[in-house]
Design a protein around this motif. Structure first.
Motif, PDB file in Angstrom:
ATOM      1  N   GLY A  28       0.811  -1.212   0.000  1.00  0.00           N
ATOM      2  CA  GLY A  28       0.000   0.000   0.000  1.00  0.00           C
ATOM      3  C   GLY A  28       0.843   1.260   0.000  1.00  0.00           C
ATOM      4  N   LEU A  29       1.928   1.274   0.759  1.00  0.00           N
ATOM      5  CA  LEU A  29       2.807   2.448   0.785  1.00  0.00           C
ATOM      6  C   LEU A  29       3.465   2.681  -0.568  1.00  0.00           C
ATOM      7  CD1 LEU A  29       4.573   2.056   4.260  1.00  0.00           C
ATOM      8  CD2 LEU A  29       2.818   3.730   3.621  1.00  0.00           C
ATOM      9  N   ASP A  30       3.858   1.599  -1.222  1.00  0.00           N
ATOM     10  CA  ASP A  30       4.479   1.769  -2.540  1.00  0.00           C
ATOM     11  C   ASP A  30       3.471   2.324  -3.544  1.00  0.00           C
ATOM     12  OD1 ASP A  30       7.086   1.436  -3.714  1.00  0.00           O
ATOM     13  OD2 ASP A  30       6.182  -0.037  -5.046  1.00  0.00           O
ATOM     14  N   ASP A  31       2.231   1.860  -3.454  1.00  0.00           N
ATOM     15  CA  ASP A  31       1.176   2.438  -4.300  1.00  0.00           C
ATOM     16  C   ASP A  31       1.030   3.937  -4.017  1.00  0.00           C
ATOM     17  OD1 ASP A  31       0.667  -0.068  -5.370  1.00  0.00           O
ATOM     18  OD2 ASP A  31      -1.074  -0.463  -4.087  1.00  0.00           O
ATOM     19  N   ARG A  39       3.321   6.011  -2.871  1.00  0.00           N
ATOM     20  CA  ARG A  39       4.458   6.767  -3.408  1.00  0.00           C
ATOM     21  C   ARG A  39       4.220   7.102  -4.881  1.00  0.00           C
ATOM     22  NH1 ARG A  39       7.350   2.513  -0.710  1.00  0.00           N
ATOM     23  NH2 ARG A  39       8.144   3.252   1.306  1.00  0.00           N
ATOM     24  N   ARG A  40       3.767   6.105  -5.631  1.00  0.00           N
ATOM     25  CA  ARG A  40       3.515   6.344  -7.054  1.00  0.00           C
ATOM     26  C   ARG A  40       2.356   7.319  -7.246  1.00  0.00           C
ATOM     27  NH1 ARG A  40       4.727   0.775  -7.204  1.00  0.00           N
ATOM     28  NH2 ARG A  40       2.520   0.216  -7.114  1.00  0.00           N
ATOM     29  N   LEU A  41       1.328   7.191  -6.415  1.00  0.00           N
ATOM     30  CA  LEU A  41       0.190   8.101  -6.511  1.00  0.00           C
ATOM     31  C   LEU A  41       0.630   9.533  -6.251  1.00  0.00           C
ATOM     32  CD1 LEU A  41      -2.851   8.780  -6.638  1.00  0.00           C
ATOM     33  CD2 LEU A  41      -2.964   8.220  -4.184  1.00  0.00           C
ATOM     34  N   LEU A  42       1.404   9.758  -5.196  1.00  0.00           N
ATOM     35  CA  LEU A  42       1.844  11.114  -4.885  1.00  0.00           C
ATOM     36  C   LEU A  42       2.707  11.673  -6.009  1.00  0.00           C
ATOM     37  CD1 LEU A  42       1.998  13.474  -2.894  1.00  0.00           C
ATOM     38  CD2 LEU A  42       4.041  12.387  -1.911  1.00  0.00           C
ATOM     39  N   ALA A  43       3.613  10.868  -6.548  1.00  0.00           N
ATOM     40  CA  ALA A  43       4.458  11.334  -7.643  1.00  0.00           C
ATOM     41  C   ALA A  43       3.612  11.757  -8.839  1.00  0.00           C
ATOM     42  CB  ALA A  43       5.448  10.238  -8.045  1.00  0.00           C
ATOM     43  N   ASP A  44       2.584  10.977  -9.145  1.00  0.00           N
ATOM     44  CA  ASP A  44       1.710  11.297 -10.272  1.00  0.00           C
ATOM     45  C   ASP A  44       0.911  12.572 -10.010  1.00  0.00           C
ATOM     46  OD1 ASP A  44       0.305  10.566 -12.826  1.00  0.00           O
ATOM     47  OD2 ASP A  44      -1.408  10.447 -11.457  1.00  0.00           O
ATOM     48  N   LEU A  45       0.374  12.694  -8.795  1.00  0.00           N
ATOM     49  CA  LEU A  45      -0.422  13.880  -8.465  1.00  0.00           C
ATOM     50  C   LEU A  45       0.418  15.149  -8.508  1.00  0.00           C
ATOM     51  CD1 LEU A  45      -2.494  12.445  -5.475  1.00  0.00           C
ATOM     52  CD2 LEU A  45      -3.399  13.090  -7.721  1.00  0.00           C
ATOM     53  N   LEU A  46       1.627  15.084  -7.973  1.00  0.00           N
ATOM     54  CA  LEU A  46       2.488  16.266  -7.979  1.00  0.00           C
ATOM     55  C   LEU A  46       2.910  16.618  -9.408  1.00  0.00           C
ATOM     56  CD1 LEU A  46       4.745  15.575  -4.860  1.00  0.00           C
ATOM     57  CD2 LEU A  46       2.814  17.153  -5.027  1.00  0.00           C
ATOM     58  N   ALA A  47       3.217  15.607 -10.217  1.00  0.00           N
ATOM     59  CA  ALA A  47       3.616  15.876 -11.604  1.00  0.00           C
ATOM     60  C   ALA A  47       2.498  16.561 -12.379  1.00  0.00           C
ATOM     61  CB  ALA A  47       4.022  14.569 -12.283  1.00  0.00           C
ATOM     62  N   LEU A  67       2.798   9.702   4.136  1.00  0.00           N
ATOM     63  CA  LEU A  67       2.101   8.912   3.118  1.00  0.00           C
ATOM     64  C   LEU A  67       1.265   7.773   3.693  1.00  0.00           C
ATOM     65  CD1 LEU A  67       4.960   8.464   0.508  1.00  0.00           C
ATOM     66  CD2 LEU A  67       2.742   9.485   0.006  1.00  0.00           C
ATOM     67  N   ALA A  68       1.353   7.556   5.003  1.00  0.00           N
ATOM     68  CA  ALA A  68       0.701   6.380   5.588  1.00  0.00           C
ATOM     69  C   ALA A  68      -0.766   6.649   5.865  1.00  0.00           C
ATOM     70  CB  ALA A  68       1.422   5.972   6.858  1.00  0.00           C
ATOM     71  N   THR A  69      -1.506   6.785   4.793  1.00  0.00           N
ATOM     72  CA  THR A  69      -2.934   7.063   4.862  1.00  0.00           C
ATOM     73  C   THR A  69      -3.585   6.505   3.608  1.00  0.00           C
ATOM     74  OG1 THR A  69      -4.555   8.815   5.296  1.00  0.00           O
ATOM     75  CG2 THR A  69      -2.741   9.354   3.795  1.00  0.00           C
ATOM     76  N   SER A  70      -4.857   6.729   3.457  1.00  0.00           N
ATOM     77  CA  SER A  70      -5.550   6.194   2.280  1.00  0.00           C
ATOM     78  C   SER A  70      -5.232   7.026   1.041  1.00  0.00           C
ATOM     79  CB  SER A  70      -7.057   6.203   2.513  1.00  0.00           C
ATOM     80  OG  SER A  70      -7.531   7.542   2.545  1.00  0.00           O
ATOM     81  N   PRO A  71      -5.340   6.422  -0.140  1.00  0.00           N
ATOM     82  CA  PRO A  71      -5.145   7.191  -1.373  1.00  0.00           C
ATOM     83  C   PRO A  71      -6.079   8.399  -1.447  1.00  0.00           C
ATOM     84  CG  PRO A  71      -5.167   4.844  -1.864  1.00  0.00           C
ATOM     85  CD  PRO A  71      -5.572   4.986  -0.424  1.00  0.00           C
TER      86      PRO A  71
END
Length: 392
Positions: free
Chosen positions: A300-303, A305-313, A373-377
């Motif tokens: 879940g944390l790895d997901d 990380r990718r979600l945050l990177a995508d949102l910031l980009a 990042l330790a929360t829900s998407p």
């Protein structure tokens, strides 16, 4: 060797089990420091339901009234077993461990063993703010060896700091954050061996904070400091606290290398009275029986990380973010936004989202924020939405 398996198919992601409404019923620091309209993405508490073995161990202890002082070596034995299975490290000797109240207070006790009044302690900023606060409170001097631009240990800066720290024949220690908080850097075996060699050359004692060790990203190898050649005189602090969200159930372990066993033996006996017995039971259960839960968390944390990177980009491309190799923390470089040294203030006041200011992390922290990042998407998406709104 990192032996982290993938999450068991069908194992629930602990980050998706609690609603925001339910989380707001919590009474801990994360949820009660700010007004109810603020979304808290700051302090290192995870928005998770606890691992069932932990809940069972605590529930059974309370039902039995087993709430006295900690005793025995079960916690150390559980950590040794976890270390061998997870990291391929069979060198954690239970006889060279001591229970301490938590990692930071354990660090203080280790520094008392190997340094004296006004001796120096070397740190790698930007780094966990209590390193500065606790070290200075115990009348030691901070010497900074800033991380390189790549967020890795700069061995040249470290050697310069070691020379400064031991000038005049004084004792000195190096407080190593491994994995590193806030950057999430995982030090390699070669880097740690180089650190050990430098420390030996300059007679600097290494105290390693390894509290985030279980929280590596898939494919990333965590290397215990005491497992590398030359680290025999080192001391380490480990705990299940961060990986299983047990900050309120206090317990940690100090671990000595073979060359530091005599130092650890000088630890005052009364230090062992400070940890929570129920905490030790919880940490033991986590390390022995909570690995399936941990594996689901890591996925879940790895997901995230990718979600945050995508949102910031997509929405905040001026923010520089390198997904971390470990921890559940994101270190965000916001300097290009033109918000000054403390963008966390702007995000809080204008966006009603709480992040950690980078300033207390020392050199290299200005213009940065730390995001949990330790929360829900869904909460991460809302947090980024609020950050965007703060800039309008």
């Amino acid at each position: 060797m990192n032996r982290n398996p993938q999450a068991t198919p069908g194992a629930p992601n602990p980050l998706r089990t609690l609603s925001l409404e339910r989380l707001r019923c919590r009474t801990s620091m994360k949820w009660r420091t700010y007004p109810a309209d603020v979304l808290p993405l700051w302090v290192a508490e995870m928005d998770v339901s606890l691992a069932e073995p932990v809940v069972r161990a605590v529930t059974e202890a309370l039902a039995l009234g087993d709430t006295g002082y900690p005793a025995g070596s079960a916690y150390a034995e559980a950590l040794a077993g976890f270390a061998e299975k997870r990291w391929g490290w069979d060198g954690l000797a239970v006889a060279r461990t001591a229970i301490v109240p938590d990692v930071m207070l354990g660090i203080v006790e280790m520094l008392r063993l190997v340094t004296g009044h006004e001796d120096s302690v070397v740190v790698n900023p930007p780094v966990y703010p209590p390193f500065f606060q606790f070290v200075e409170h115990m009348d030691r001097r901070i010497v900074e060896a800033p991380l390189g631009a790549d967020h890795r240990v700069d061995l040249g800066a470290l050697e310069t700091a070691f020379r400064q720290a031991v000038a005049g024949g004084r004792r000195a220690a190096y407080l190593l954050c491994s994995p590193h908080n806030p950057t999430g850097t995982v030090h390699t075996a070669d880097e740690l061996a180089a650190v050990a060699a430098l420390a030996a050359r300059h007679r600097v004692r290494v105290v390693a904070d390894e509290i985030h060790a279980p929280l590596t990203a898939p494919g990333v190898d965590f290397v215990p400091y005491l497992s590398v050649a030359g680290a025999e005189s080192g001391l380490s602090l480990m705990s299940a606290s961060k990986a299983w969200n047990l900050a309120g159930l206090k317990a940690a372990l100090a671990i000595a290398g073979p060359g530091a066993a005599a130092d650890l033996a000088r630890l005052p006996e009364e230090v062992s009275h400070g940890p929570s017995h129920v905490g030790a039971l919880a940490h033991t259960a986590a390390l022995r029986d909570g690995t399936s839960w941990l594996d689901a968390l890591l996925t879940g944390l790895d997901d995230n990380r990718r979600l945050l990177a995508d949102l910031l980009a997509r929405h905040l491309p001026a923010i520089t973010y390198r997904p971390s190799e470990a921890t559940y923390l994101a270190w965000l470089d916001c300097r290009a936004l033109g918000l000054g040294d403390d963008p966390a203030d702007v995000f809080l006041e204008r966006g009603r989202v709480a992040l950690n200011s980078g300033i207390p992390f020392g050199t290299g922290g200005a213009g940065h924020v730390r995001l949990n990042l330790a929360t829900s998407p869904e909460v991460i998406e809302e947090g980024v939405r609020r950050m965007v709104a703060a800039l309008r």
